[in-house]
Design a protein around this motif. Structure first.
Motif, mmCIF file in Angstrom:
data_model
loop_
_atom_site.group_PDB
_atom_site.id
_atom_site.type_symbol
_atom_site.label_atom_id
_atom_site.label_comp_id
_atom_site.label_asym_id
_atom_site.label_seq_id
_atom_site.Cartn_x
_atom_site.Cartn_y
_atom_site.Cartn_z
ATOM 1 N N VAL A 1 9.704 36.207 41.246
ATOM 2 C CA VAL A 1 8.365 35.663 41.001
ATOM 3 C C VAL A 1 8.436 34.550 39.955
ATOM 4 C CG1 VAL A 1 6.093 36.189 40.027
ATOM 5 C CG2 VAL A 1 7.103 37.719 41.725
ATOM 6 N N GLN A 2 9.191 34.764 38.890
ATOM 7 C CA GLN A 2 9.330 33.742 37.851
ATOM 8 C C GLN A 2 9.927 32.455 38.421
ATOM 9 O OE1 GLN A 2 11.684 35.650 34.836
ATOM 10 N NE2 GLN A 2 9.918 36.612 33.857
ATOM 11 N N ARG A 3 10.954 32.586 39.257
ATOM 12 C CA ARG A 3 11.562 31.400 39.871
ATOM 13 C C ARG A 3 10.556 30.667 40.759
ATOM 14 N NH1 ARG A 3 16.311 34.681 40.356
ATOM 15 N NH2 ARG A 3 15.746 35.178 42.489
ATOM 16 N N LEU A 4 9.807 31.431 41.536
ATOM 17 C CA LEU A 4 8.812 30.811 42.406
ATOM 18 C C LEU A 4 7.711 30.128 41.600
ATOM 19 C CD1 LEU A 4 8.535 33.572 45.156
ATOM 20 C CD2 LEU A 4 9.517 31.288 45.426
ATOM 21 N N GLU A 5 7.253 30.789 40.537
ATOM 22 C CA GLU A 5 6.204 30.208 39.703
ATOM 23 C C GLU A 5 6.685 28.939 39.012
ATOM 24 O OE1 GLU A 5 5.134 33.515 37.194
ATOM 25 O OE2 GLU A 5 3.475 34.076 38.516
ATOM 26 N N SER A 6 7.953 28.894 38.670
ATOM 27 C CA SER A 6 8.470 27.693 37.990
ATOM 28 C C SER A 6 8.525 26.495 38.930
ATOM 29 C CB SER A 6 9.855 27.967 37.404
ATOM 30 O OG SER A 6 10.813 28.109 38.440
ATOM 31 N N LYS A 7 8.494 26.748 40.230
ATOM 32 C CA LYS A 7 8.529 25.673 41.218
ATOM 33 C C LYS A 7 7.133 25.105 41.493
ATOM 34 C CE LYS A 7 12.663 27.272 43.549
ATOM 35 N NZ LYS A 7 13.256 27.693 44.815
ATOM 36 N N LEU A 8 6.102 25.771 41.002
ATOM 37 C CA LEU A 8 4.728 25.309 41.241
ATOM 38 C C LEU A 8 4.356 24.175 40.314
ATOM 39 C CD1 LEU A 8 2.880 28.699 41.715
ATOM 40 C CD2 LEU A 8 3.635 27.103 43.474
#
Length: 66
Positions: free
Chosen positions: A59-66
């Motif tokens: 989730v953290q990795r995905l959120e950092s891509k936003l």
């Protein structure tokens, strides 16, 4: 369930990675080693806290891509 103890020697750098991973994931080093060894051996034994930690990192990795 019976539990056994295994003692291993780790190089300083590997121990450092283990320590930081466990600290950052808020799980014990034992849980990290159990999950890693189970995965390596192809045994279905992933602790719930380990799975939660894995999902949180995703989730953290995905959120950092936003």
């Amino acid at each position: 369930m019976t539990q056994n103890t295994v003692t291993v020697r780790l190089p300083d750098d590997l121990y450092g990675h283990l320590h930081r991973y466990a600290r950052d994931a808020h799980i014990t080093k034992t849980e990290v080693v159990l999950a890693a060894l189970s995965q390596y051996l192809g045994v279905e034994r992933v602790l719930l806290s380990t799975r939660v930690a894995q999902l949180e990192r995703r989730v953290q990795r995905l959120e950092s891509k936003l």
